[in-house]
Scaffold this active site. Sequence first.
Site, PDB file in Angstrom:
ATOM      1  N   GLY B  44       0.658  -1.233  -0.082  1.00 35.75           N
ATOM      2  CA  GLY B  44       0.044   0.020   0.010  1.00 35.75           C
ATOM      3  C   GLY B  44       0.957   1.363   0.084  1.00 35.75           C
ATOM      4  N   LEU B  45       0.165   2.404   0.218  1.00 33.03           N
ATOM      5  CA  LEU B  45       1.006   3.438   0.386  1.00 33.03           C
ATOM      6  C   LEU B  45       2.432   3.558   0.987  1.00 33.03           C
ATOM      7  CD1 LEU B  45      -1.510   6.359   0.468  1.00 33.03           C
ATOM      8  CD2 LEU B  45      -0.368   5.544  -1.429  1.00 33.03           C
ATOM      9  N   GLY B  47       4.233   0.492   2.280  1.00 36.93           N
ATOM     10  CA  GLY B  47       4.978  -0.455   1.783  1.00 36.93           C
ATOM     11  C   GLY B  47       5.538  -0.090   0.326  1.00 36.93           C
ATOM     12  N   SER B 286     -17.018   9.396   1.039  1.00 39.30           N
ATOM     13  CA  SER B 286     -15.707  10.299   1.299  1.00 39.30           C
ATOM     14  C   SER B 286     -16.253  11.192   2.324  1.00 39.30           C
ATOM     15  CB  SER B 286     -15.192  10.794   0.245  1.00 39.30           C
ATOM     16  OG  SER B 286     -14.436  11.882   0.653  1.00 39.30           O
ATOM     17  N   ARG B 339     -14.266  12.709  13.010  1.00 34.76           N
ATOM     18  CA  ARG B 339     -15.274  11.376  12.428  1.00 34.76           C
ATOM     19  C   ARG B 339     -15.740  10.881  13.876  1.00 34.76           C
ATOM     20  NH1 ARG B 339     -11.079   8.881   8.174  1.00 34.76           N
ATOM     21  NH2 ARG B 339     -11.659  10.186   6.552  1.00 34.76           N
ATOM     22  N   HIS B 410     -13.824   1.489   9.792  1.00 33.81           N
ATOM     23  CA  HIS B 410     -13.208   2.236   8.856  1.00 33.81           C
ATOM     24  C   HIS B 410     -11.573   1.897   8.892  1.00 33.81           C
ATOM     25  CE1 HIS B 410     -12.182   4.604   5.210  1.00 33.81           C
ATOM     26  NE2 HIS B 410     -11.701   5.575   5.927  1.00 33.81           N
ATOM     27  N   GLU B 434      -0.606   2.088   8.597  1.00 37.43           N
ATOM     28  CA  GLU B 434      -1.775   1.837   9.579  1.00 37.43           C
ATOM     29  C   GLU B 434      -1.264   0.755  10.439  1.00 37.43           C
ATOM     30  OE1 GLU B 434      -5.492   1.028   7.640  1.00 37.43           O
ATOM     31  OE2 GLU B 434      -6.593   0.669   9.451  1.00 37.43           O
ATOM     32  N   ARG B 444      -8.185   9.402  14.051  1.00 37.75           N
ATOM     33  CA  ARG B 444      -7.501   9.926  13.121  1.00 37.75           C
ATOM     34  C   ARG B 444      -8.375  10.866  12.305  1.00 37.75           C
ATOM     35  NH1 ARG B 444      -7.605   8.844   7.718  1.00 37.75           N
ATOM     36  NH2 ARG B 444      -8.466   7.031   7.870  1.00 37.75           N
ATOM     37  N   LEU B 450      -3.264   8.806   4.429  1.00 40.11           N
ATOM     38  CA  LEU B 450      -2.244   8.717   3.064  1.00 40.11           C
ATOM     39  C   LEU B 450      -1.165   9.672   3.530  1.00 40.11           C
ATOM     40  CD1 LEU B 450      -5.235   9.646   0.536  1.00 40.11           C
ATOM     41  CD2 LEU B 450      -4.513   7.436   1.452  1.00 40.11           C
TER      42      LEU B 450
END
Lengths: 247, 648
Positions: B44-45, B47, B286, B339, B410, B434, B444, B450
């Site tokens: 992912g972002l 790795g 989103s 959130r 999430h 994460e 978060r 990201l």
Amino acid sequence: MNFKLKIWRQKDAKSKGEFKTYEVTNIASDTSFLEMMDILNNDLVHKGEEPVAFDHDCREGICGMCSMHINGHAHGPETAVTTCQLYMRKFKDGETITIEPWRSAAFPVIKDLVVDRSAYDKILQAGGFISVRTGSVVDANCIPISNADAEESMDAAACVGCGACAATCKNGSAMLFVAARVSSLAKLPQGRVEGARRAKAMVAKMDELGFGNCTNTGACQAECPKSISITHIARLNREFLAAKLKD
Amino acid sequence: MAFKLDSKIPAGALAEKWSNHKAAIKVVSPANKRKLDIIVVGTGLGGASAAASLGEMGYNVKVFCIQDSPRRAHSIAAQGGINAAKNYQNDNDSVYRLFYDTIKGGDYRAREANVYRLAEVSNAIIDQCVAQGVPFAREYGGLLANRSFGGAQVSRTFYARGQTGQQLLLGAYAALNKEIANGSVKCYTRHEMLDVVVENGEACGIIARNLVTGKLERFGAHAVVIASGGYGNVFFLSTNAMASNGSAAFQCYRKGAGFANPCFTQIHPTCIPIHGTQQSKLTLMSESLRNDGRIWVPKKMEDVEALRAGKIQPSQIAEEDRDYYLERRYPAFGNLVPRDVASRAAKERCDAGYGVNETGLAVFLDFKTAIERLGKDVIKARYGNLFDMYKEITDVSPYEQPMQIFPAVHYTMGGIWVDYNLMTTIPGLYAIGEANFSDHGANRLGASALMQGLADGYFVLPYTIGDYLSAKIQAPKVDTTTKAFDEAEKGVQEKIEKLFAIKGKQSVDDIHKRLGHIMWDNVGMARTKESLEKAIVEIQALRKEFWSDLKLVGTADSFNVELEKALRLADFLELGELMARDALQREESCGGHFRSEHQTEEGEALRHDDKFAYAAVWEYKGMDEAPEMTKEALDYEFTHRAQRNYKN
């Protein structure tokens, strides 16, 4: 709702495959296609049979992992959606649904509906990037890009790399996939520097991996779940020709 | 034996810590980098960016992903955007403000130094991504556009339509492809890490299963980096991808790595509500929608009843009969509260009986005002793909009727404990993105996942890992025929054989769904002592059932998705209990962790800084043994810990 499913079963890459017929019952109309497959698989497990192997992951149409040929169409009869975004309300109660893996020489079957799409990774490794090292860059706003160019680049960059284009093309061509990447970078000043090399290297790799030639039938565009336009193929052709002329 | 935790936070002023640290840590020369091997688990972002950057620097990198291509990693599904302190909008943003918003948003349960560093490198991420060709949204003058996200009063979120995660991942994936072509990175697709190998107290490799052949394979390296994402799928239904799992992180925990704050789970307020019992996952809408969407439920119970009976459409309810409860309760932030606050407020209205669909578990997210103000075309340009996705799933057009939304699992803020260098309690084992616990505290902020994944992968780990590897330059290639590798492989082999030997009656999904219900009902948005104690007992019982009544088909030496799922569920059944234990010991409310016993008169989360200003770090003691907890004190030197206030 009830359905009869004709599904391609193939033990592994070496074995010969065949269609097998299954029935699923009591499917709610707002169940997704892959959830319907989950229900079938759970039933099969309870019966002690091997479930149908299929690729899937995000289930929101963005990872590009799902890859079923449904009733003769990549990602099913709906336009502009991936298989995971297809809902059973789009089918008729009692309908027989035929489910096959991608059919393309460059995507060999691994098992059942799972195919090997590593050829797409290899094409991108041949040149689908901008050669910039981590950290050795300028401030982001030093590279102004017109809104229109950024939008067009983004249109092409929406490709999810699912393989539907090559699996749909009668020639087995990956031109739409290659064009999407080449075009997305060609619209940006950062991507111009390596433009010629990129177009030539990616097209050469595509040919080497056994994908066919493009004859402009437009089938790829029609089946692309992200509606990537074949105008990007025209841009790839321009990039490629310009690069060749410089040789 | 309790952990001796050393967070290795550098001394000095907050703004100078990272610079000082970089100056102080060791580096490895180019000639020596070539001799060193690094394993990265996950693409992912975090790795992908780490593997690409380490490859560029000259290390030999092996990177692993469970899907058929690195580009499928679930970072791809992130929609809204990525934060950075560029202050391009001239709204008085700064590194300090991004730091402050993040630490406050996390309800003062993150480390100050880590969060400041995150804010500090945020700007370089945007520069990096633009240079890679990420097509961020632009203003008409050609400069980068921004939008707002929850928990902030400035516009600092960069975005590419509703597909920001996709574009950032394609950027990192392209950088990775460049290095694969270069030969510095070797990529193993359809491979799943099933154990980490530790020898002489240091991480030295992994055991991975080739998911196509079923074969167990050994890989050695001088350092191992875990970038395997979060464990939200313990709830069965979440916004995570189907294959997202906690197993790589859990194996590290089993091998002695501390696991921090496992109970900190993010429940995202704007997801499409659950329908029926056949659902496999939940779809996020989103947070960027809260820029223009207004959240409401009816004021009058008769309207609620008429809606449920299908007698009226939401658009028919008059303006004065709508309760825009976020705007009512939090005037300063309105619909853009963080959130956890938005999720709890939705739960409060639904618990009071005002939920708007037949299950009573939904609220409206309405674009009527925005469409009137800006026109349909503008809204379409901003959110078109999200509106289309919503219509595909629900058969309702958000241009005509408000969306129905409800909170869903999430993201997990908890994860493997790491020090300032992102190293776990096992030397040579790192965790990024994460998968670690470090930057988001108890909640978060939107568009910060990201940022953290790419900060860790591009700009933090590639420097800090050198400090450890500089001592390894004389070390030979790791020998994978040692006893440690033999034992690790044997352990995996036996676990797989044990699963096949059960021959019970329940499928993996049958049991996973039940685990999900236990977790959601008892370890979800509101937790109590009773619910958590109940969850622990129920999960233990369910785990026994799993190990005595699982039905597994197929074979170990072939492509077998049921086996993959069973191995992951085995770990979720332990992780779920760990989450409940952690939630039970934390007798306060903070961020996403809401203990009903601890709330203010107005129903807000009530922290107890005197007792709980620490990270809870758990040590594994065995499947049916209680784990041991060690506290890492969170000392706040630079910020005043206040009751979070989003009202004024």
